[in-house]
Design a protein around this motif. Sequence first.
Motif, PDB file in Angstrom:
ATOM      1  N   TRP A  38     -33.626 -67.415  26.527  1.00 59.89           N
ATOM      2  CA  TRP A  38     -33.587 -67.260  27.978  1.00 59.89           C
ATOM      3  C   TRP A  38     -32.910 -68.465  28.636  1.00 59.89           C
ATOM      4  N   GLN A  39     -33.026 -69.630  28.021  1.00 63.23           N
ATOM      5  CA  GLN A  39     -32.389 -70.829  28.570  1.00 63.23           C
ATOM      6  C   GLN A  39     -30.862 -70.735  28.531  1.00 63.23           C
ATOM      7  N   PHE A  79     -29.173 -66.768  35.496  1.00 61.18           N
ATOM      8  CA  PHE A  79     -29.187 -65.519  36.253  1.00 61.18           C
ATOM      9  C   PHE A  79     -28.633 -65.717  37.668  1.00 61.18           C
ATOM     10  N   ASN A  80     -28.771 -66.915  38.226  1.00 58.53           N
ATOM     11  CA  ASN A  80     -28.247 -67.164  39.571  1.00 58.53           C
ATOM     12  C   ASN A  80     -26.723 -67.125  39.597  1.00 58.53           C
ATOM     13  N   LYS A  81     -26.105 -67.710  38.600  1.00 55.99           N
ATOM     14  CA  LYS A  81     -24.648 -67.741  38.532  1.00 55.99           C
ATOM     15  C   LYS A  81     -24.084 -66.609  37.673  1.00 55.99           C
TER      16      LYS A  81
END
Length: 183
Positions: free
Chosen positions: A161-162, A166-168
């Motif tokens: 997940w790292q 998700f924002n970019k």
Amino acid sequence: SCVVPTFDKWIDDYYLAVAKKGDASAFGRVSYWRKLFSGQLVTDITPEDVDDALIALSAKGPSGKPLTGSTPNRYKSNLSSAFIEFNKHPVFKRLRFSNPVNSEFVSSFSENPAKNRFLSPQEQKRLLAVAEQSHWDRLHLLVLFALTTGARRGELLGLTWQDIDFNKLRLTAETMVNYLFSR
């Protein structure tokens, strides 16, 4: 002075401890060599022994069928890695044993031509539809990601997940970035 082990003992007691455990096909190939050179001292195996075995293997593999060029080359590679580990061993490296697989007299075989096959749009749709029906709810996403990036199974399954911003909307996994830009 050291006692040189037989090839089968070397494989059992030392090599398999450092070999990749996840590659079942490599284990099978090493087992083939273990059986073939059983009872022989590691340092008594010659380039001629290796070459004769590879030629015989290409004509009639362990299953009795002739093997294509890339398969004997994989057998050769696995055998070489066993000798490489022998030469790295703290006790045996002092023997300065020459890896018989590296001899210029040992045959190499023509590799099979690369297969570049892409799924048609219809095949992609069918694959995604079947993946959606899977009992594993993430299979559809994994297949979709594979189809859109061209990444391999191990690269996809190695993501964490790292690795995803998700924002970019960006994937930042170092292995994935290296894969995508090395093409």
